[in-house]
Design a protein around this motif. Sequence first.
Motif, mmCIF file in Angstrom:
data_model
loop_
_atom_site.group_PDB
_atom_site.id
_atom_site.type_symbol
_atom_site.label_atom_id
_atom_site.label_comp_id
_atom_site.label_asym_id
_atom_site.label_seq_id
_atom_site.Cartn_x
_atom_site.Cartn_y
_atom_site.Cartn_z
ATOM 1 N N ALA A 2 0.838 -1.198 0.000
ATOM 2 C CA ALA A 2 0.000 0.000 0.000
ATOM 3 C C ALA A 2 0.876 1.252 0.000
ATOM 4 O O ALA A 2 1.957 1.252 0.602
ATOM 5 N N VAL A 4 2.511 4.682 1.031
ATOM 6 C CA VAL A 4 2.786 5.266 2.339
ATOM 7 C C VAL A 4 1.978 6.545 2.472
ATOM 8 O O VAL A 4 1.825 7.307 1.518
ATOM 9 N N GLU A 5 1.469 6.778 3.674
ATOM 10 C CA GLU A 5 0.680 7.984 3.943
ATOM 11 C C GLU A 5 1.597 9.208 3.903
ATOM 12 O O GLU A 5 2.648 9.225 4.543
ATOM 13 N N PRO A 6 1.212 10.249 3.130
ATOM 14 C CA PRO A 6 2.064 11.441 3.028
ATOM 15 C C PRO A 6 2.203 12.161 4.367
ATOM 16 O O PRO A 6 1.326 12.088 5.216
ATOM 17 N N SER A 7 3.323 12.869 4.516
ATOM 18 C CA SER A 7 3.552 13.743 5.655
ATOM 19 C C SER A 7 3.058 15.133 5.270
ATOM 20 O O SER A 7 2.991 15.462 4.090
ATOM 21 N N VAL A 35 3.794 13.722 -3.522
ATOM 22 C CA VAL A 35 3.535 13.779 -2.080
ATOM 23 C C VAL A 35 4.856 13.878 -1.333
ATOM 24 O O VAL A 35 5.887 13.379 -1.781
ATOM 25 N N LEU A 37 7.158 13.005 1.882
ATOM 26 C CA LEU A 37 7.299 11.973 2.909
ATOM 27 C C LEU A 37 8.517 12.301 3.760
ATOM 28 O O LEU A 37 9.606 12.514 3.228
ATOM 29 N N ARG A 48 3.592 9.826 -7.773
ATOM 30 C CA ARG A 48 2.632 8.739 -7.928
ATOM 31 C C ARG A 48 1.789 8.996 -9.167
ATOM 32 O O ARG A 48 1.359 10.124 -9.394
#
Length: 162
Positions: A2, A4-7, A35, A37, A48
């Motif tokens: 999956a 990675v969730e952005p910072s 994004v 990170l 992405r």
Amino acid sequence: MAPVEPSPLPDDAKPARDLLAEILAKMGLDDVDIVFLQRSEGEYFEVRGPRLASLIGREGKTLEALNLIYNNIINAGVRNNRRYYTIDAEGYRARRADQLKTLALATLERVVREGRAIKLEPMLPSERKIVHLALADSPFVRTESEGVEPERRLVVHPKAAE
């Protein structure tokens, strides 16, 4: 795997993100998301979207070249507080870093077991750095780079018993 969730994007990183978007658009990649990170090894802009193979290039060489040029532009004329960003594409460099850390540990074990230096395959400078850092605190081995680009490689040596 999956995404990675952005910072949260720091305000001082917005011009850098905008520059990357401009460069990617000139490369024909204007249908991407960028994004931010924050990782333990530094600040990343992850690209992405579709059609990113041309951005990565063979063995990540296009991505590496873009990253070098990009950071030179970002830091042109800057004497203090230089910023370095790593450009990634769909987690390619993050996955490669994990592979290199695994290789580093396997090589450490082999050097200790065999009691001799082991030369790794030629790598990009950023890849050699990952292996150097992964083994930097080891009491059992030391690393050095040898050769000339593009054939420069990392050698893992056993440390002499003290």
